[in-house]
Design an enzyme around this catalytic site. Structure first.
Site, PDB file in Angstrom:
ATOM      1  N   CYS A 293       0.836  -1.195   0.000  1.00  0.00           N
ATOM      2  CA  CYS A 293       0.000   0.000   0.000  1.00  0.00           C
ATOM      3  C   CYS A 293       0.874   1.250   0.000  1.00  0.00           C
ATOM      4  CB  CYS A 293      -0.934   0.077   1.187  1.00  0.00           C
ATOM      5  SG  CYS A 293      -2.069  -1.292   1.302  1.00  0.00           S
TER       6      CYS A 293
ATOM      7  N   ARG B  73       4.147  -0.456  -4.643  1.00  0.00           N
ATOM      8  CA  ARG B  73       3.787  -0.899  -3.293  1.00  0.00           C
ATOM      9  C   ARG B  73       2.479  -1.694  -3.259  1.00  0.00           C
ATOM     10  NH1 ARG B  73       6.780   2.014   0.459  1.00  0.00           N
ATOM     11  NH2 ARG B  73       5.329   1.456   2.099  1.00  0.00           N
TER      12      ARG B  73
ATOM     13  N   TRP C  93      -2.406  -2.949  -1.614  1.00  0.00           N
ATOM     14  CA  TRP C  93      -2.015  -4.355  -1.697  1.00  0.00           C
ATOM     15  C   TRP C  93      -2.863  -5.033  -0.635  1.00  0.00           C
ATOM     16  CZ3 TRP C  93       0.323  -8.040   1.544  1.00  0.00           C
ATOM     17  CH2 TRP C  93       0.781  -9.184   0.906  1.00  0.00           C
TER      18      TRP C  93
ATOM     19  N   ASN D  18      -1.619   2.521   5.407  1.00  0.00           N
ATOM     20  CA  ASN D  18      -0.679   1.475   4.999  1.00  0.00           C
ATOM     21  C   ASN D  18      -0.252   0.759   6.282  1.00  0.00           C
ATOM     22  OD1 ASN D  18       2.862   1.707   4.227  1.00  0.00           O
ATOM     23  ND2 ASN D  18       1.536  -0.045   4.049  1.00  0.00           N
ATOM     24  N   GLY D  19      -0.490  -0.545   6.358  1.00  0.00           N
ATOM     25  CA  GLY D  19      -0.123  -1.291   7.567  1.00  0.00           C
ATOM     26  C   GLY D  19      -1.283  -2.162   8.019  1.00  0.00           C
TER      27      GLY D  19
ATOM     28  N   GLU E 124      18.138 -17.532  -6.956  1.00  0.00           N
ATOM     29  CA  GLU E 124      17.743 -16.202  -7.410  1.00  0.00           C
ATOM     30  C   GLU E 124      17.181 -16.247  -8.843  1.00  0.00           C
ATOM     31  OE1 GLU E 124      17.121 -13.568  -6.042  1.00  0.00           O
ATOM     32  OE2 GLU E 124      17.264 -12.000  -7.547  1.00  0.00           O
TER      33      GLU E 124
ATOM     34  N   LYS F  19      13.427 -15.052  -9.732  1.00  0.00           N
ATOM     35  CA  LYS F  19      13.139 -14.017 -10.738  1.00  0.00           C
ATOM     36  C   LYS F  19      12.125 -14.543 -11.747  1.00  0.00           C
ATOM     37  CE  LYS F  19      14.187 -11.196  -9.229  1.00  0.00           C
ATOM     38  NZ  LYS F  19      14.984 -10.912  -8.062  1.00  0.00           N
TER      39      LYS F  19
ATOM     40  N   GLU G 179       8.532 -15.087 -10.217  1.00  0.00           N
ATOM     41  CA  GLU G 179       7.769 -13.930  -9.743  1.00  0.00           C
ATOM     42  C   GLU G 179       7.259 -13.044 -10.867  1.00  0.00           C
ATOM     43  OE1 GLU G 179       9.449 -10.835  -7.123  1.00  0.00           O
ATOM     44  OE2 GLU G 179      11.395 -11.240  -8.006  1.00  0.00           O
TER      45      GLU G 179
ATOM     46  N   HIS H 245      19.052 -36.335  -5.159  1.00  0.00           N
ATOM     47  CA  HIS H 245      18.375 -36.768  -3.928  1.00  0.00           C
ATOM     48  C   HIS H 245      16.873 -36.476  -3.959  1.00  0.00           C
ATOM     49  CE1 HIS H 245      22.131 -37.829  -2.020  1.00  0.00           C
ATOM     50  NE2 HIS H 245      22.628 -36.661  -2.372  1.00  0.00           N
TER      51      HIS H 245
ATOM     52  N   LYS I 142       6.390  -4.374  -3.933  1.00  0.00           N
ATOM     53  CA  LYS I 142       7.833  -4.194  -3.788  1.00  0.00           C
ATOM     54  C   LYS I 142       8.279  -4.292  -2.332  1.00  0.00           C
ATOM     55  CE  LYS I 142      11.962  -2.775  -5.130  1.00  0.00           C
ATOM     56  NZ  LYS I 142      12.794  -3.823  -5.740  1.00  0.00           N
TER      57      LYS I 142
HETATM   58  O1  M6R Z   1      13.375  -4.696   0.516  1.00  0.00           O
HETATM   59  P1  M6R Z   1      13.924  -6.073   0.825  1.00  0.00           P
HETATM   60  O2  M6R Z   1      15.238  -6.299   0.189  1.00  0.00           O
HETATM   61  O3  M6R Z   1      13.957  -6.349   2.297  1.00  0.00           O
HETATM   62  O4  M6R Z   1      12.879  -7.070   0.189  1.00  0.00           O
HETATM   63  C1  M6R Z   1      12.992  -8.448   0.392  1.00  0.00           C
HETATM   64  C2  M6R Z   1      12.108  -9.225  -0.541  1.00  0.00           C
HETATM   65  O5  M6R Z   1      10.770  -8.887  -0.354  1.00  0.00           O
HETATM   66  C3  M6R Z   1      12.479  -8.963  -2.018  1.00  0.00           C
HETATM   67  O6  M6R Z   1      13.819  -9.221  -2.266  1.00  0.00           O
HETATM   68  C4  M6R Z   1      11.609  -9.848  -2.934  1.00  0.00           C
HETATM   69  O7  M6R Z   1      11.953 -11.180  -2.781  1.00  0.00           O
HETATM   70  C5  M6R Z   1      11.768  -9.380  -4.393  1.00  0.00           C
HETATM   71  N1  M6R Z   1      10.482  -9.200  -5.003  1.00  0.00           N
HETATM   72  C6  M6R Z   1      12.497 -10.339  -5.248  1.00  0.00           C
HETATM   73  O8  M6R Z   1      12.663  -9.863  -6.548  1.00  0.00           O
END
Ligand code: M6R
Length: 609
Positions: free
Chosen positions: A2, A27, A74, A100-101, A482, A486, A489, A505, A604
């Site tokens: 949010c 956000r 969000w 927000n929260g 990673e 990527k 997501e 395994h 984000k």
């Molecule tokens: O702001 P942060 O680095 O603490 O965020 C952590 C994760 O939420 C963030 O890295 C998330 O996994 C990304 N969307 C990955 O691309």
């Protein structure tokens, strides 16, 4: 999680709030809304979906006025719908609140307000706020007193803003846990969850502290602390420019941020490295303390944890410090053991991630020192950590983290080398060679970026798949995690990363002619073992996509597709491998028609636990 914006000034209220929301869309983008005071009349517009939907609505039903608040959501409590969209109103529709929260005690408050005769229309926790404010105003309190009484009843974490017909041209605000800034331009005031929302207008901003609250009016800003004492506003210049938060000529912010990586590296190198020495000007810990650290506990989430896993290897190899990693959300609940020589390292792009922040607080509660690697140095984690290291990646807005990841890895590498040099661990020649290799990384990244056409071809193949596997070992096991993160997501293709040695395994059972396997096999000690993984997958008919050091003819021959990275030390390879993995995810998502900067269900900055 949010985003909120507020504005008082003479510019078009609709445009200022809309632009602010667009800059905060990272956000959350489940719904958006706006409430504006036009004289003493409060008018609201809400729409489900991205901000473009609200923009369409405003074209047919415009808003005019000179004070207003807005929100991009969000969803946490209640599905994305117009009813659940903010701003939320009291029953008379003359008070509006954006939030927000999470209000953790909302169920209790809601029951109490229902008993008092208030009618709730949404499923959100936020709706208790306008009703509470209304209740106190009906009890005879001024809008300001009612706002403060409302705050005292709310438990949880929040950044919120409220307007009322009875407090014409005044926007109330409060911060507890979630970020909130106040900003000023020319005879105009704004509030927002993050700085990009105010960049087009503001030249100065205040980063509110927890428990601060107050109001903005056309005449200025008034801030109080949690004890109700007035606080002198601490204005800071806004150093970001419109270009910093804009996608420029790129189709998506994520692509722009991928291409910014060589420049980020050059910036970090310029600050951290001179001919022979490594520098951390912002690091508050002295060298004696750093030399005495016996154990490092790294806690982070998502991409930041993947960076931390590479950092763990650097700390062990270059600083001879025993290190471990864990998800923040696990670490904080597993009663971590504290010893006097342990340092807790938090890694976060935003510095606002609720789980990581909770990990920092857990460490402090156990009297452990905390060092945070942060991109946003005005964040809550920056304030609550004992020391910080700045990532210097520049503002990252794309939901999928790219340049922050490589900046995290690079800064962890420098930190490990720095501590190693305090302990005189690395022979001079070896150290010089490694630093020379690090200096060459930006150009090597630029070279990889030129291979985008080849990566697009692989993306065309990948786009129709449902499952993928990413394999790597040692330094590149986190790269596999990673790469998989990527891809899933932003393209919604299921992807899992595994340590190469673990493949046989269990995960090997997944391989078939319809499951591509990404083999990360740059030159180095583990290359031969990665060839064994390749063979295992190949003999089960898996399609092989390999990431190799340029000129590796042996693996090329065995692969269905390959991407080459320039030669580099094995320990540095994750920094280069990250780039083709990011591009592969990006182009696959584009080929599938996905909205790369706004992946479904994500935001984000994850400011709820
Ligand atoms: O702001 P942060 O680095 O603490 O965020 C952590 C994760 O939420 C963030 O890295 C998330 O996994 C990304 N969307 C990955 O691309």
């Amino acid at each position: 999680m949010c985003g909120i914006v507020g504005y008082i000034g003479s510019k078009s209220i609709e445009s200022v709030l809309l632009v602010g929301l667009q800059k905060l869309e990272y956000r959350g983008y489940d719904s958006a809304g706006m409430a504006v005071l036009n004289g003493d009349e409060l008018v609201t517009r809400k729409a489900v979906g991205k901000i473009a939907e609200l923009e369409k609505l405003l074209k047919s039903s415009p808003l005019i006025g000179n004070a207003g608040i807005a929100h991009t959501r969000w969803a946490t409590h209640g599905e994305p719908s117009t009813i659940n969209a903010h701003p939320h109103l009291n029953n008379q529709k003359d008070i509006a609140v954006v939030h927000n929260g999470i209000f953790e005690n909302y169920a209790k408050l809601r029951a109490e307000l229902v008993d008092d005769g208030y009618v709730f229309v949404s499923e959100t926790d936020t709706e208790v706020a306008p009703h509470l404010m209304d209740k106190y105003m009906h009890e005879g309190f001024s809008s300001e007193e009612a706002f403060v009484r409302m705050l005292k009843r709310l438990e949880g974490q929040y950044a919120l803003a409220a307007i009322s017909e009875k407090a014409e041209r005044k926007i109330f605000f409060a911060r507890k846990g979630s970020p909130l800034i106040i900003a000023r331009g020319n005879n105009e005031y704004l509030l927002a969850s993050d700085i990009p929302a105010v960049v087009p207008i503001a030249h100065e901003a205040i980063y509110l502290e927890n428990d601060q609250w107050g109001y903005i009016t056309p005449a200025g800003v008034t801030i109080f602390n949690g004890n109700g004492e007035k606080v002198e506003p601490a204005w800071q210049a806004v150093s970001l420019s419109v270009e910093d938060v804009d996608k420029g000529d790129f189709e998506y912010l994520m692509l722009k941020e991928i291409y910014e990586q060589p420049d980020v590296f050059e910036r970090v190198l310029k600050t951290r490295l001179d001919d022979t020495f490594i520098h951390f000007p912002e690091l508050k810990f002295n060298k004696d303390y750093l030399a005495r650290i016996g154990r490092i506990l790294i806690q982070a989430c998502g991409t930041s944890l993947n960076a931390g896993m590479i950092g763990r290897m650097y700390l062990e190899q270059f600083a001879h410090i025993s290190a471990e990693t864990d998800y923040s959300s696990e670490w904080r609940y597993r009663n971590p053991l504290a010893s006097g020589d342990s340092l807790v390292v938090g890694i976060s792009q935003s510095g606002e991630t609720a789980d990581t922040l909770a990990g920092v607080r857990e460490a402090k509660a156990k009297f452990m020192r905390v060092l945070s690697f942060l991109n946003n140095v005005n964040s809550t984690m920056a304030r609550e950590s004992d020391a910080l290291i700045e990532l210097m990646a520049g503002t990252e807005i794309g939901v999928a983290s790219t340049k922050a990841f490589t900046a995290q890895v690079l800064n962890l590498l420098f930190f490990s080398l720095y501590v190693g040099s305090i302990k005189w661990l690395l022979p001079a020649e070896e150290r010089r060679e490694l630093l020379d290799e690090i200096r060459a990384l930006p150009d090597k990244m630029r070279q990889i970026l030129k291979s985008h056409e080849r990566i697009k071809e692989i993306a065309e193949f990948l786009k129709d798949k449902n499952d993928t596997i990413f394999l790597g070992r040692t330094y590149n096991y986190p790269s596999a995690l990673e790469g998989a993160l990527k891809l899933k997501e932003i393209s919604y293709i299921h992807a899992s990363g595994y340590a190469g040695g673990e493949f046989k395994h269990g995960p090997l059972a997944l391989v078939s002619d319809n499951v591509p396997v990404v083999i990360i096999a740059p030159q180095g000690d583990i290359r031969a073992k990665m060839i064994s993984n390749l063979k295992e997958a190949q003999s089960r008919k898996g399609t092989i996509i390999s990431i190799i050091t340029e000129g590796d003819e042996e693996i090329k021959k065995e692969s269905d597709f390959y991407i080459e990275i320039p030669k580099c030390a094995e320990s540095l390879s994750p920094l280069l491998v990250a780039v083709p993995l990011q591009l592969l995810a990006y182009y696959t998502a584009i080929a599938r028609g996905c909205d790369v900067d706004r992946p479904r269900n994500l935001a984000k900055s994850v400011t709820v636990e």
